[in-house]
Enzyme design. Structure first.
Site, mmCIF file in Angstrom:
data_model
loop_
_atom_site.group_PDB
_atom_site.id
_atom_site.type_symbol
_atom_site.label_atom_id
_atom_site.label_comp_id
_atom_site.label_asym_id
_atom_site.label_seq_id
_atom_site.Cartn_x
_atom_site.Cartn_y
_atom_site.Cartn_z
ATOM 1 N N SER A 135 3.242 -5.345 -8.222
ATOM 2 C CA SER A 135 3.389 -3.897 -8.031
ATOM 3 C C SER A 135 4.816 -3.519 -8.385
ATOM 4 O O SER A 135 5.740 -4.341 -8.250
ATOM 5 C CB SER A 135 3.110 -3.536 -6.567
ATOM 6 O OG SER A 135 3.497 -2.195 -6.291
ATOM 7 N N TYR A 148 3.272 -5.048 2.539
ATOM 8 C CA TYR A 148 2.699 -4.947 1.196
ATOM 9 C C TYR A 148 3.769 -5.242 0.147
ATOM 10 O O TYR A 148 3.564 -6.057 -0.761
ATOM 11 C CB TYR A 148 2.111 -3.559 0.973
ATOM 12 C CG TYR A 148 1.611 -3.332 -0.435
ATOM 13 C CD1 TYR A 148 0.342 -3.741 -0.813
ATOM 14 C CD2 TYR A 148 2.417 -2.719 -1.397
ATOM 15 C CE1 TYR A 148 -0.122 -3.545 -2.113
ATOM 16 C CE2 TYR A 148 1.966 -2.526 -2.691
ATOM 17 C CZ TYR A 148 0.701 -2.937 -3.041
ATOM 18 O OH TYR A 148 0.258 -2.757 -4.327
#
Length: 244
Positions: A135, A148
């Site tokens: 990400s 995350y």
């Protein structure tokens, strides 16, 4: 990675980025098998898209072992693994929820490593491809999703080591999405995020144009991916985490 003629197994391919990439890769002439925890979604995808699906929970090592046996038995020509499965949860570290933290690590990081560990011996025989999914938040964190971000930073680091160790044997690619309009983080995506179709189209085009690429980076993710190397980290972190 060649853009056609592959047999691809994808974890977490029943919605969002995974499903859109699966559709586009299928349309290019690849055999694509997706997986997920919900049999009803797998059945719908098989019915509506003609894409085969098998049940898989990447947090369960026994489920991964079963999926490996099924995929490699029914598709011994399998040569591409894409580890798409992941979750994203907001957290208040002043009142930490250890269950959420552990679940995020179990799925995003351990699930990725478990799956790669299971499939690597087969892919070595095929001179295959492993694609991990990190990400933009691996490079500049969004403070409200700390675990995350940490798991995606770990996936990036793990991918670098994997690429080095398997060099010349298995191609290792890292897909680095920006914020994309999916259901990953709530049911109502921010309209400023990248439209899902645009992300999928650009990512596949990059794969086609750069078959030897180590990273797949759409234009929108450069703001995050290159922040530190361009000495913009503090500025980008402030913009990303500004309030109001």
């Amino acid at each position: 990675m060649r853009s056609t003629g592959n047999t691809i197994f994808m974890t977490g391919g029943t919605s969002g980025i995974g499903l859109e990439l699966a559709r586009r890769l299928r349309d290019l002439g690849n055999t694509v098998i997706v997986s997920g925890r919900r049999q009803d979604l797998l059945d719908r995808i098989a019915r509506e898209d003609g894409i085969e699906g098998i049940p898989l929970d990447v947090a369960d090592p026994r489920s991964i072992a079963a999926a490996y046996r099924t995929v490699t038995t029914e598709h011994p020509e399998l040569n591409v693994l894409i580890t798409m499965a992941g979750i994203m949860r907001a957290e208040n570290l002043g009142e930490p929820d250890l269950a959420t933290i552990e679940q995020t690590i179990d799925i995003n990081l351990l699930g990725t490593i478990r799956t790669i560990t299971a499939f690597t011996p087969h892919l070595l025989k095929q001179s295959g491809v492993i694609m991990t999914v990190s990400s933009g938040l691996a490079f500049v964190p969004l403070a409200m999703t700390p675990t995350y971000n940490a798991t995606k930073a770990a996936v990036h680091s793990y991918t670098q080591s994997l690429r080095h160790q398997l060099a010349g044997k298995v191609q290792v690619i890292e897909l680095v999405p920006p914020a994309v309009q999916t259901g990953l983080f709530g049911d109502t995506p921010d309209p400023h995020w990248m439209p899902l179709d645009d992300f999928a189209d650009e990512s596949v085009k990059l794969l086609q144009d750069n078959p030897d690429a180590d990273e797949i980076l759409v234009d929108r993710v450069h703001f995050l991916r290159k922040a530190e190397q361009e000495n913009r980290f503090d500025q980008v972190f402030g913009v990303l985490n500004s309030v109001g």
